[in-house]
Design an enzyme around this catalytic site. Structure first.
Site, mmCIF file in Angstrom:
data_model
loop_
_atom_site.group_PDB
_atom_site.id
_atom_site.type_symbol
_atom_site.label_atom_id
_atom_site.label_comp_id
_atom_site.label_asym_id
_atom_site.label_seq_id
_atom_site.Cartn_x
_atom_site.Cartn_y
_atom_site.Cartn_z
ATOM 1 N N GLY A 299 52.186 -13.164 3.843
ATOM 2 C CA GLY A 299 53.157 -12.460 2.998
ATOM 3 C C GLY A 299 54.060 -11.593 3.864
ATOM 4 O O GLY A 299 53.622 -10.585 4.418
ATOM 5 N N GLY B 12 56.772 -9.814 2.974
ATOM 6 C CA GLY B 12 57.650 -9.094 2.061
ATOM 7 C C GLY B 12 57.858 -7.638 2.443
ATOM 8 O O GLY B 12 57.777 -7.273 3.631
ATOM 9 N N THR C 115 51.727 -9.633 -6.335
ATOM 10 C CA THR C 115 50.764 -9.658 -7.442
ATOM 11 C C THR C 115 51.481 -9.189 -8.704
ATOM 12 O O THR C 115 51.188 -8.130 -9.257
ATOM 13 C CB THR C 115 49.575 -8.714 -7.139
ATOM 14 O OG1 THR C 115 50.090 -7.425 -6.744
ATOM 15 C CG2 THR C 115 48.697 -9.252 -6.048
ATOM 16 N N GLU D 105 59.164 2.661 -0.568
ATOM 17 C CA GLU D 105 60.351 2.042 -0.006
ATOM 18 C C GLU D 105 61.409 3.111 0.273
ATOM 19 O O GLU D 105 61.478 4.125 -0.415
ATOM 20 C CB GLU D 105 60.872 0.950 -0.946
ATOM 21 C CG GLU D 105 59.914 -0.218 -0.959
ATOM 22 C CD GLU D 105 60.341 -1.344 -1.887
ATOM 23 O OE1 GLU D 105 61.537 -1.480 -2.168
ATOM 24 O OE2 GLU D 105 59.442 -2.088 -2.328
ATOM 25 N N PHE E 291 61.943 5.598 -13.775
ATOM 26 C CA PHE E 291 61.460 5.034 -12.507
ATOM 27 C C PHE E 291 61.591 3.521 -12.532
ATOM 28 O O PHE E 291 61.519 2.879 -13.571
ATOM 29 C CB PHE E 291 60.027 5.471 -12.194
ATOM 30 C CG PHE E 291 58.961 5.063 -13.189
ATOM 31 C CD1 PHE E 291 58.521 3.746 -13.291
ATOM 32 C CD2 PHE E 291 58.367 6.018 -14.016
ATOM 33 C CE1 PHE E 291 57.531 3.385 -14.188
ATOM 34 C CE2 PHE E 291 57.374 5.662 -14.924
ATOM 35 C CZ PHE E 291 56.963 4.339 -15.010
ATOM 36 N N CYS F 118 56.351 -1.728 -8.448
ATOM 37 C CA CYS F 118 54.923 -1.443 -8.604
ATOM 38 C C CYS F 118 54.524 -0.494 -9.727
ATOM 39 O O CYS F 118 53.503 -0.729 -10.373
ATOM 40 C CB CYS F 118 54.370 -0.934 -7.291
ATOM 41 S SG CYS F 118 54.378 -2.252 -6.062
HETATM 42 N N1 LIG Z 1 56.822 -3.035 -2.331
HETATM 43 C C1 LIG Z 1 56.127 -1.943 -2.071
HETATM 44 O O1 LIG Z 1 56.677 -0.908 -1.757
HETATM 45 C C2 LIG Z 1 54.638 -1.945 -2.146
HETATM 46 C C3 LIG Z 1 53.943 -3.060 -2.579
HETATM 47 N N2 LIG Z 1 52.569 -3.054 -2.622
HETATM 48 C C4 LIG Z 1 51.823 -4.260 -3.012
HETATM 49 O O2 LIG Z 1 51.886 -5.187 -1.933
HETATM 50 C C5 LIG Z 1 51.921 -6.523 -2.416
HETATM 51 C C6 LIG Z 1 53.132 -7.239 -1.855
HETATM 52 O O3 LIG Z 1 54.297 -6.588 -2.320
HETATM 53 P P1 LIG Z 1 55.723 -6.883 -1.697
HETATM 54 O O4 LIG Z 1 55.618 -6.969 -0.211
HETATM 55 O O5 LIG Z 1 56.656 -5.919 -2.292
HETATM 56 O O6 LIG Z 1 55.985 -8.360 -2.282
HETATM 57 P P2 LIG Z 1 57.115 -9.386 -1.852
HETATM 58 O O7 LIG Z 1 57.360 -10.249 -3.018
HETATM 59 O O8 LIG Z 1 58.249 -8.683 -1.180
HETATM 60 O O9 LIG Z 1 56.401 -10.268 -0.705
HETATM 61 C C7 LIG Z 1 55.337 -11.119 -0.941
HETATM 62 C C8 LIG Z 1 55.517 -12.371 -0.070
HETATM 63 O O10 LIG Z 1 54.344 -13.174 -0.161
HETATM 64 C C9 LIG Z 1 54.737 -14.528 -0.033
HETATM 65 N N3 LIG Z 1 53.682 -15.420 -0.519
HETATM 66 C C10 LIG Z 1 53.232 -15.563 -1.793
HETATM 67 N N4 LIG Z 1 52.226 -16.458 -1.811
HETATM 68 C C11 LIG Z 1 52.043 -16.897 -0.552
HETATM 69 C C12 LIG Z 1 51.145 -17.823 0.059
HETATM 70 N N5 LIG Z 1 50.215 -18.458 -0.656
HETATM 71 N N6 LIG Z 1 51.230 -18.012 1.386
HETATM 72 C C13 LIG Z 1 52.167 -17.373 2.118
HETATM 73 N N7 LIG Z 1 53.032 -16.472 1.605
HETATM 74 C C14 LIG Z 1 52.974 -16.234 0.284
HETATM 75 C C15 LIG Z 1 56.018 -14.605 -0.841
HETATM 76 O O11 LIG Z 1 56.784 -15.737 -0.464
HETATM 77 C C16 LIG Z 1 56.683 -13.261 -0.506
HETATM 78 O O12 LIG Z 1 57.603 -13.390 0.577
HETATM 79 C C17 LIG Z 1 51.906 -6.400 -3.948
HETATM 80 O O13 LIG Z 1 50.562 -6.523 -4.375
HETATM 81 C C18 LIG Z 1 52.396 -5.001 -4.202
HETATM 82 O O14 LIG Z 1 51.866 -4.479 -5.382
HETATM 83 C C19 LIG Z 1 51.853 -1.969 -2.213
HETATM 84 C C20 LIG Z 1 52.489 -0.847 -1.755
HETATM 85 C C21 LIG Z 1 53.923 -0.741 -1.675
HETATM 86 O O1 LIG Z 2 52.703 0.694 -4.620
HETATM 87 C C1 LIG Z 2 53.888 0.823 -4.371
HETATM 88 O O2 LIG Z 2 54.727 -0.066 -4.455
HETATM 89 C C2 LIG Z 2 54.440 2.144 -3.972
HETATM 90 O O3 LIG Z 2 55.016 2.714 -5.174
HETATM 91 C C3 LIG Z 2 55.688 3.942 -4.959
HETATM 92 O O4 LIG Z 2 56.723 3.783 -4.008
HETATM 93 P P1 LIG Z 2 58.163 3.201 -4.394
HETATM 94 O O5 LIG Z 2 58.101 2.547 -5.727
HETATM 95 O O6 LIG Z 2 58.616 2.405 -3.238
HETATM 96 O O7 LIG Z 2 59.116 4.481 -4.465
HETATM 97 P P2 LIG Z 2 58.950 5.941 -5.127
HETATM 98 O O8 LIG Z 2 59.542 6.914 -4.205
HETATM 99 O O9 LIG Z 2 57.569 6.188 -5.576
HETATM 100 O O10 LIG Z 2 59.905 5.850 -6.387
HETATM 101 C C4 LIG Z 2 59.568 5.051 -7.508
HETATM 102 C C5 LIG Z 2 60.580 5.278 -8.610
HETATM 103 O O11 LIG Z 2 60.403 6.571 -9.184
HETATM 104 C C6 LIG Z 2 61.616 7.283 -9.161
HETATM 105 N N1 LIG Z 2 61.332 8.711 -8.977
HETATM 106 C C7 LIG Z 2 60.535 9.126 -7.971
HETATM 107 C C8 LIG Z 2 60.258 10.465 -7.807
HETATM 108 C C9 LIG Z 2 60.813 11.404 -8.690
HETATM 109 O O12 LIG Z 2 60.599 12.628 -8.608
HETATM 110 N N2 LIG Z 2 61.606 10.940 -9.692
HETATM 111 C C10 LIG Z 2 61.880 9.627 -9.867
HETATM 112 O O13 LIG Z 2 62.600 9.247 -10.795
HETATM 113 C C11 LIG Z 2 62.416 6.677 -8.029
HETATM 114 O O14 LIG Z 2 63.782 6.889 -8.160
HETATM 115 C C12 LIG Z 2 62.033 5.224 -8.143
HETATM 116 O O15 LIG Z 2 62.822 4.583 -9.107
HETATM 117 C C13 LIG Z 2 54.694 4.961 -4.404
HETATM 118 O O16 LIG Z 2 55.390 6.182 -4.129
HETATM 119 C C14 LIG Z 2 54.039 4.447 -3.125
HETATM 120 O O17 LIG Z 2 53.053 5.361 -2.670
HETATM 121 C C15 LIG Z 2 53.396 3.095 -3.421
HETATM 122 O O18 LIG Z 2 52.840 2.552 -2.235
#
Ligand SMILES: NC(=O)C1=CN([C@@H]2O[C@H](COP(=O)(O)OP(=O)(O)OC[C@H]3O[C@@H](n4cnc5c(N)ncnc54)[C@H](O)[C@@H]3O)[C@@H](O)[C@H]2O)C=CC1
Ligand SMILES: O=C(O)[C@H]1O[C@H](OP(=O)(O)OP(=O)(O)OC[C@H]2O[C@@H](n3ccc(=O)[nH]c3=O)[C@H](O)[C@@H]2O)[C@H](O)[C@@H](O)[C@@H]1O
Length: 463
Positions: A12, A14, A95, A168, A271, A275
Site C-alpha cells: 500500500g 498511499g 479500509t 495529513e 470535519f 478516516c
Molecule cells: N490517510 C491518513 O491520514 C491515515 C490513514 N490511516 C489508515 O491507513 C490505511 C491506508 O490509508 P491511506 O494510505 O490513506 O489509503 P490510500 O487509499 O491512500 O492507499 C492505500 C493503497 O493500498 C493499495 N492497495 C489496496 N489493496 C492492495 C493490494 N492487495 N496489494 C497492493 N496494494 C494494494 C491501493 O492501491 C492504494 O494505493 C487505512 O486503513 C486508513 O484508515 C491511518 C492513519 C492516517
Molecule cells: O486516522 C487518520 O486518518 C488520522 O485522522 C486524523 O488526521 P487527518 O484526518 O489527516 O487530519 P485532522 O487534522 O485530524 O483533521 C481532520 C478534519 O477535522 C477538521 N478539524 C480539525 C481540528 C479542528 O479543531 N477543527 C476541525 O474542523 C479538519 O479541518 C479536517 O477536516 C487524526 O488527526 C490523525 O491522528 C489520524 O491518524
C-alpha cells in the site's frame, strides 16, 4: 535478543504507506524498505524523477523521498518479490466503509486486507512479522492469524498492530516526532524487533506496547475522541451564532483549562478526511454487533452533528442570498479537507457544493493543490446528477481572483494560509453587490472585510 530487521516490505503506497516508509527509510539507512502497490500509476508517480510529482503532497515529504529513494527506499509493483524478501511486512492498504452487503455504510471493508493476508500466506517461505498499519476493527488480528496460519507451509507469522496516528498536512513532522508509537502483539521478540526500528529516532519512552486488541481499539478510539471534539465545538458554534457569542473566544476560554486543552477546538464547516467518519461508523457498527446500542448511539451522534454542520453552512448561503442561488456564481476557496494536503476524501467542500448544485448554483472552485480532475471525480462519485451537469455547473480555475470576479458570494471551505493574504479590496471591487463572504473556517479578518463593505458570515460568530 530481538531479531534484527534488514528488509521491510509495505503493501500500500498511499497517504500512510508512502510517508511512513519514507521516514523509516530515511532514519534507518541499514534497512531496505520496499513499498509496493497494485496501482502502477501511483508507483510510477512515486518513482517520478521530478520528486515534486510524487502522488502525496505533504510539506517536507519530497525532501525525505529525495534523500532515501534509490538508496534504501524503493517503490515497486512487484508485490510477491517484496513479500518474499522481507522479514517484516506492513499492511497499509485502504479500509474504506463498506458500500454493499452486510454492514453497508457502517462497517470497514476488509477485502483488501484479506487479499494481502492471502498473498502473504501464498508467497512466504520463511518466518515473517506481519504488521497491521491500516486502521482495523478490533479483533481483525484474529482473522489475519487464521488466514496466515492455515496455509500448511510451516511458516511462522507473528501479527503486530501498529496503528498510524499521523495527520495529513503535518505527516512528516508527526512521523519524525510522534507523541507515541503504539505496538500491540503477543510475541515479545517481534514487538522488540519493531520497537527497535522506531528506536532509531523515537525515544523509548514514546514507544508504548499493549495487547493486540487494545492497540487496534486505541486507534478507533483516538479518532473518535478527536472527531468528537470537533463536533462538540461545531455544535456550540451554532449556539454562538444565535446568541451573539464568538466560538473562537469560547474555544480560547475553555482551552486554557489544562484538563480540556486548546487543540481540536477550531469550529469549521465540518470535519472531513478519509478516516474520522469511516472510523466512527466502524466503531458504531462494532458496538452494535455486541448489542451495545447506547454506546453506538453516543458515538453516531458525532457523525450526525458533522452532517448537520455541513448542511447548515450550505443552507445559510441559500437563505442569505435571498432564498435562491439558482444561476448565481459562488466562488469556493478551497476544496481539500484541510490545508497543506491535496487529499479531498470526505471533504466538507464536496457536500456543500452538492447541496448548492441541487439549488442550481454555479460554482467556481479555486484550491492551490487540488486538480480539476479530482474535483469532478469527487462530485461524480456522489452520483447526484450526471457528469455533464457537474461540468456545466462547476468550473475550476487556478487564479483565486478569477474565481471571485463577478461572484455573488465567496465561501471559504479550507483554511489555506494564502486566503488571508489576498488583496480583499481588489476582490470587493470586482464582485457583485452586495458582496457576501461565508467563512467556513473563520480564517479571514471579519472586521477588515466588513469595513470594506463585505457582508461577512463567519462560522460560530454571532452578529
Ligand atoms: N490517510 C491518513 O491520514 C491515515 C490513514 N490511516 C489508515 O491507513 C490505511 C491506508 O490509508 P491511506 O494510505 O490513506 O489509503 P490510500 O487509499 O491512500 O492507499 C492505500 C493503497 O493500498 C493499495 N492497495 C489496496 N489493496 C492492495 C493490494 N492487495 N496489494 C497492493 N496494494 C494494494 C491501493 O492501491 C492504494 O494505493 C487505512 O486503513 C486508513 O484508515 C491511518 C492513519 C492516517
Ligand atoms: O486516522 C487518520 O486518518 C488520522 O485522522 C486524523 O488526521 P487527518 O484526518 O489527516 O487530519 P485532522 O487534522 O485530524 O483533521 C481532520 C478534519 O477535522 C477538521 N478539524 C480539525 C481540528 C479542528 O479543531 N477543527 C476541525 O474542523 C479538519 O479541518 C479536517 O477536516 C487524526 O488527526 C490523525 O491522528 C489520524 O491518524
Amino acid at each position: 535478543m530481538s531479531k534484527k530487521i534488514t528488509k521491510i516490505c509495505c503493501i500500500g503506497a498511499g497517504y500512510v504507506g508512502g510517508p511512513t516508509m519514507a521516514v523509516i527509510a530515511q532514519k534507518c539507512p541499514d534497512i531496505k524498505v520496499t513499498v509496493v502497490d497494485i496501482n502502477s500509476r501511483r508507483i510510477a508517480a512515486w518513482n517520478d524523477e521530478d520528486v515534486d510529482k510524487i502522488p502525496v503532497y505533504e510539506p517536507g515529504l519530497s525532501e525525505v523521498v529525495a534523500e532515501a529513494r534509490g538508496r534504501n527506499l524503493f517503490f515497486s509493483t512487484e508485490v510477491d518479490k517484496a513479500i518474499d524478501e522481507a522479514e517484516m511486512i506492513f499492511i497499509s492498504v485502504n479500509t474504506p466503509t463498506k458500500t454493499y452487503g452486510k454492514g453497508k455504510g457502517m462497517a470497514a471493508d476488509l477485502k483488501y486486507i484479506e487479499l494481502c493476508a492471502r498473498q502473504i500466506a501464498r508467497v512466504a517461505k520463511d518466518d515473517k512479522i506481519v504488521v497491521e498499519k491500516s486502521t482495523l476493527p478490533v479483533r481483525t488480528a484474529g482473522a489475519l492469524k487464521s488466514i496466515l496460519q492455515n496455509t500448511g507451509n510451516g511458516v511462522r507469522f507473528d501479527i503486530l498492530s501498529n496503528p498510524e496516528f499521523l495527520a495529513e498536512g503535518t505527516a512528516v513532522q508527526d512521523l519524525l516526532a510522534p507523541d507515541r508509537v503504539l505496538i500491540g502483539g503477543d510475541s515479545e521478540e517481534s514487538i522488540r524487533a519493531l520497537a527497535d526500528v522506531y528506536a532509531n529516532w523515537v525515544p523509548e519512552k514514546n514507544i508504548l506496547t499493549t495487547n493486540v486488541w487494545s492497540s487496534e481499539l486505541s486507534k478507533l478510539t483516538a479518532n473518535a475522541f478527536l472527531a468528537q471534539r470537533v463536533s462538540s465545538i461545531n455544535a456550540l458554534s451554532e449556539l454562538c451564532e444565535k446568541t451573539g457569542a464568538d466560538v473562537n473566544e469560547v474555544a480560547r476560554a475553555i482551552g486554557t483549562d489544562s484538563r480540556i486543552g486548546p487543540k481540536f477546538l477550531k469550529a469549521s464547516v465540518g470535519f472531513g478526511g478519509s478516516c474520522f467518519q469511516k472510523d466512527i461508523l466502524n466503531l458504531v457498527y462494532i458496538a452494535k454487533s455486541y448489542g451495545l446500542n447506547e454506546v453506538a448511539d453516543y458515538w453516531e451522534q458525532v457523525v450526525l452533528m458533522n452532517d448537520h454542520q455541513k448542511h447548515r453552512f450550505a443552507d445559510n448561503i441559500i437563505t442569505t442570498l435571498y432564498n435562491t442561488v439558482s444561476g448565481k456564481k459562488i466562488a469556493f476557496l478551497g476544496w481539500a479537507f484541510k490545508k497543506d494536503t491535496n487529499d479531498t476524501r470526505e471533504s466538507a467542500a464536496i457536500h456543500v457544493a452538492d447541496y448548492l448544485l441541487n439549488e442550481q448554483a454555479e460554482i467556481v472552485v479555486y484550491d492551490p493543490k487540488v486538480t480539476e480532475e479530482q474535483i469532478y471525480a469527487d462530485l461524480d462519485y456522489l452520483n447526484t446528477r450526471d457528469e455533464k451537469e457537474n461540468r456545466k455547473l462547476v468550473t475550476v480555475v487556478n487564479d483565486p481572483y478569477k474565481a471571485m470576479k463577478e461572484a455573488h458570494a465567496v465561501a471559504v471551505l479550507t483554511e489555506w494560509d494564502e486566503f488571508r493574504a489576498y488583496d480583499w479590496q481588489r476582490v470587493y471591487d470586482t464582485m457583485l453587490k452586495p458582496s457576501f463572504v461565508f467563512d467556513g473556517r473563520a480564517v479571514l479578518d471579519r472586521e477588515q472585510l466588513t469595513d470594506m463593505g463585505f457582508e461577512v458570515y463567519t462560522i460560530g460568530v454571532g452578529r
